[in-house]
Write a protein that holds these residues in place. Structure first.
Motif, short mmCIF file in Angstrom:
data_model
loop_
_atom_site.label_atom_id
_atom_site.label_comp_id
_atom_site.label_asym_id
_atom_site.label_seq_id
_atom_site.Cartn_x
_atom_site.Cartn_y
_atom_site.Cartn_z
N ARG A 50 23.72 -30.14 -5.04
CA ARG A 50 23.67 -31.40 -4.29
C ARG A 50 22.66 -31.39 -3.15
O ARG A 50 22.23 -32.44 -2.69
CB ARG A 50 25.06 -31.73 -3.74
CG ARG A 50 26.10 -31.95 -4.83
CD ARG A 50 27.50 -32.08 -4.26
NE ARG A 50 28.49 -32.25 -5.32
CZ ARG A 50 28.90 -33.43 -5.77
NH1 ARG A 50 28.41 -34.55 -5.23
NH2 ARG A 50 29.79 -33.51 -6.74
N GLY A 51 22.28 -30.22 -2.66
CA GLY A 51 21.40 -30.15 -1.51
C GLY A 51 19.92 -30.21 -1.84
O GLY A 51 19.10 -30.18 -0.92
N LYS A 53 16.27 -31.71 -2.95
CA LYS A 53 15.49 -32.94 -3.07
C LYS A 53 15.40 -33.31 -4.55
O LYS A 53 15.55 -32.46 -5.42
CB LYS A 53 14.09 -32.75 -2.50
CG LYS A 53 14.02 -32.43 -1.03
CD LYS A 53 12.57 -32.40 -0.56
CE LYS A 53 11.77 -31.31 -1.25
NZ LYS A 53 10.36 -31.27 -0.76
N SER A 102 15.05 -37.60 -0.72
CA SER A 102 15.92 -36.62 -0.07
C SER A 102 17.27 -36.56 -0.79
O SER A 102 17.57 -37.40 -1.64
CB SER A 102 16.12 -37.03 1.39
OG SER A 102 16.81 -38.28 1.45
N PRO A 103 18.11 -35.56 -0.46
CA PRO A 103 19.44 -35.51 -1.08
C PRO A 103 20.25 -36.79 -0.90
O PRO A 103 21.10 -37.11 -1.75
CB PRO A 103 20.11 -34.31 -0.39
CG PRO A 103 18.96 -33.41 -0.06
CD PRO A 103 17.85 -34.35 0.34
N ASP A 104 20.01 -37.53 0.20
CA ASP A 104 20.70 -38.81 0.37
C ASP A 104 19.85 -39.99 -0.10
O ASP A 104 20.11 -41.14 0.26
CB ASP A 104 21.15 -39.00 1.82
CG ASP A 104 19.96 -39.07 2.79
OD1 ASP A 104 18.81 -38.80 2.35
OD2 ASP A 104 20.19 -39.39 3.97
#
Length: 258
Positions: A50-51, A53, A102-104
């Motif tokens: 999940r972390g 890119k 980005s991850p988000d």
């Protein structure tokens, strides 16, 4: 009516692996259900990392694969991946496409990479063949590609990254061949043919080796700056054959020698 020939054993095994192992993994564990995106990678237990890119081209690549599934639910998933990437992947002010998020899922750059856009076109072509309305997306991707068009071929990125490479042009060739199969638009055929001509004129040597890296004027780089990747040559053989099957036009490449 003649029955189709059965698949060779190796092809049947690959098809079974795709249906029973690969697609279940990547349409379940591989999907970030909260956002209709795919994870960049999974660990060896099949859990998402999940972390990391995420590359936008991965979204397009998976959309392309899912679009070609016989399962309508998987095709719909491909459409959702593609729609989100087309909606959120371009900077609204500049119109440039981001290579990474980005991850988000915030855009991290405005690279506007030819390689990424080629996979967007490929996904659009196969989603269109699956019955989805991709006409506005094709127009947007064509506009995005036009920003990179050079005197001969396409620039690598909006910032004209060097060296020039054959590989993004190979994938644009693949994408435009698939798009021509959908649209029968002479402009798409011309773009595919242009990519093919670039390879024949600059990248394929007389002894059937494929060069990878070039100066801005398509002069091949030399020594340690040059490379040969047999896998890319194998891709060209397959794609040149698909071009002939799709268009009825011989590629002109010495496929038997390659």
């Amino acid at each position: 009516m003649t029955e189709p020939s059965p698949l060779p054993a190796w092809a049947a095994a690959l098809a079974a692996w795709q249906e029973t192992r690969a697609l279940p993994l990547w349409t379940r564990a591989g999907i970030d259900q909260s956002s209709d995106t795919v994870w960049e990678a999974l660990d060896y237990q099949g859990a998402p990392l999940r972390g990391l890119k995420r590359r936008q081209r991965v979204q397009f690549r998976q959309a392309n694969v899912f679009a070609r599934s016989p399962d309508p639910q998987i095709r719909d998933l491909g459409w959702r991946l593609f729609r989100r990437t087309m909606t959120h992947g371009f900077d609204p002010e500049t119109g440039l496409f981001s290579a990474w998020v980005s991850p988000d899922l915030q855009r991290l750059d405005q690279t506007h990479d030819l390689y990424d856009l080629a996979f967007g076109v490929l996904a659009a072509a196969h989603l269109g063949a699956a019955g989805f309305d991709v006409a506005p997306d094709i127009a947007r991707l064509e506009e995005a590609l036009s920003y990179l068009r050079g005197a001969e071929g396409w620039r690598e990125t909006a910032a004209d990254r060097q060296p020039r490479r054959q590989n993004p042009h190979m994938h644009l060739f693949e994408a435009m061949t698939a798009l021509y199969a959908l649209t029968k638009d002479a402009a798409h055929l011309a773009m595919a043919q242009h990519c093919l001509d670039l390879i024949a004129d600059h990248a394929l040597t007389k002894d059937a080796r494929l060069l990878e890296f070039f100066a801005p004027d398509w002069t091949p780089l030399e020594g340690d700056a040059q490379a040969h990747e047999p896998g890319h040559l194998a891709e060209w053989i397959y794609l040149a054959d698909r071009f002939r099957a799709t268009t009825g036009i011989a590629s002109g490449l010495p496929l038997a020698e390659m």
